[in-house]
Design a protein around this motif. Structure first.
Motif, PDB file in Angstrom:
ATOM      1  N   LYS A 122       0.824  -1.216   0.000  1.00  0.00           N
ATOM      2  CA  LYS A 122       0.000   0.000   0.000  1.00  0.00           C
ATOM      3  C   LYS A 122       0.857   1.264   0.000  1.00  0.00           C
ATOM      4  O   LYS A 122       0.586   2.196  -0.761  1.00  0.00           O
ATOM      5  N   ASP A 123       1.876   1.308   0.843  1.00  0.00           N
ATOM      6  CA  ASP A 123       2.724   2.500   0.895  1.00  0.00           C
ATOM      7  C   ASP A 123       3.484   2.687  -0.416  1.00  0.00           C
ATOM      8  O   ASP A 123       3.616   3.802  -0.921  1.00  0.00           O
ATOM      9  N   GLN A 126       1.106   3.924  -3.097  1.00  0.00           N
ATOM     10  CA  GLN A 126       0.763   5.323  -2.844  1.00  0.00           C
ATOM     11  C   GLN A 126       1.879   6.247  -3.324  1.00  0.00           C
ATOM     12  O   GLN A 126       1.610   7.277  -3.940  1.00  0.00           O
ATOM     13  N   SER A 127       3.114   5.855  -3.077  1.00  0.00           N
ATOM     14  CA  SER A 127       4.237   6.686  -3.532  1.00  0.00           C
ATOM     15  C   SER A 127       4.319   6.709  -5.058  1.00  0.00           C
ATOM     16  O   SER A 127       4.695   7.730  -5.644  1.00  0.00           O
TER      17      SER A 127
END
Length: 143
Positions: A122-123, A126-127
């Motif tokens: 997820k991170d 997102q980036s």
């Protein structure tokens, strides 16, 4: 490190726990390598999907918006007649609506990609998508 003595038939009883620990560490390393390989494959798949679905869509929106901005600048020129300005505005309005519609659909695609992504990525996703979100926000505020 070898835990067997030269000529011995196996591991000494005193070293048995150490060999069990070493085997456990080796298994964990293999599991970590497999997990890392799987994550790299998932990242590659997601990166391809971002390139195909998101980048092309955002680039198309940016191009359309640039075209609208050029027409808008022509409207500001003092030598353009009022009738011509009205005709130009009539052409710009549907294009602006089209850009807004494409921005909405592109944001929906990006949301679907984020939601379908594994929690552990997820991170990272997102980036990867943040650049495109900022481009869309910039276009949305200008149109």
């Amino acid at each position: 490190k070898h835990l067997t003595a030269p000529g011995a038939k196996g591991v000494a009883k005193d070293d048995f726990q150490r060999i069990k620990v070493q085997i456990g560490i080796a298994r964990d390393r293999q599991i970590d390598l497999q997990r890392k390989k799987r994550m790299d494959e998932l990242k590659d798949q997601l990166q391809d999907r971002i390139e195909k679905e998101v980048k092309t869509g955002v680039d198309e929106i940016t191009t359309l918006n640039s075209s609208i901005e050029e027409k808008w600048q022509k409207l500001k020129e003092p030598d353009v007649k009022a009738a011509d300005k009205i005709a130009m505005l009539d052409k710009i309005d549907p294009e602006m609506a089209q850009v807004r519609e494409k921005i909405g659909s592109q944001q929906q695609i990006m949301k679907q990609i984020k939601e379908s992504t594994e929690i552990s990525l997820k991170d990272w996703i997102q980036s990867q998508l943040s650049e495109f979100y900022s481009k869309l926000k910039k276009v949305d505020t200008s149109s």
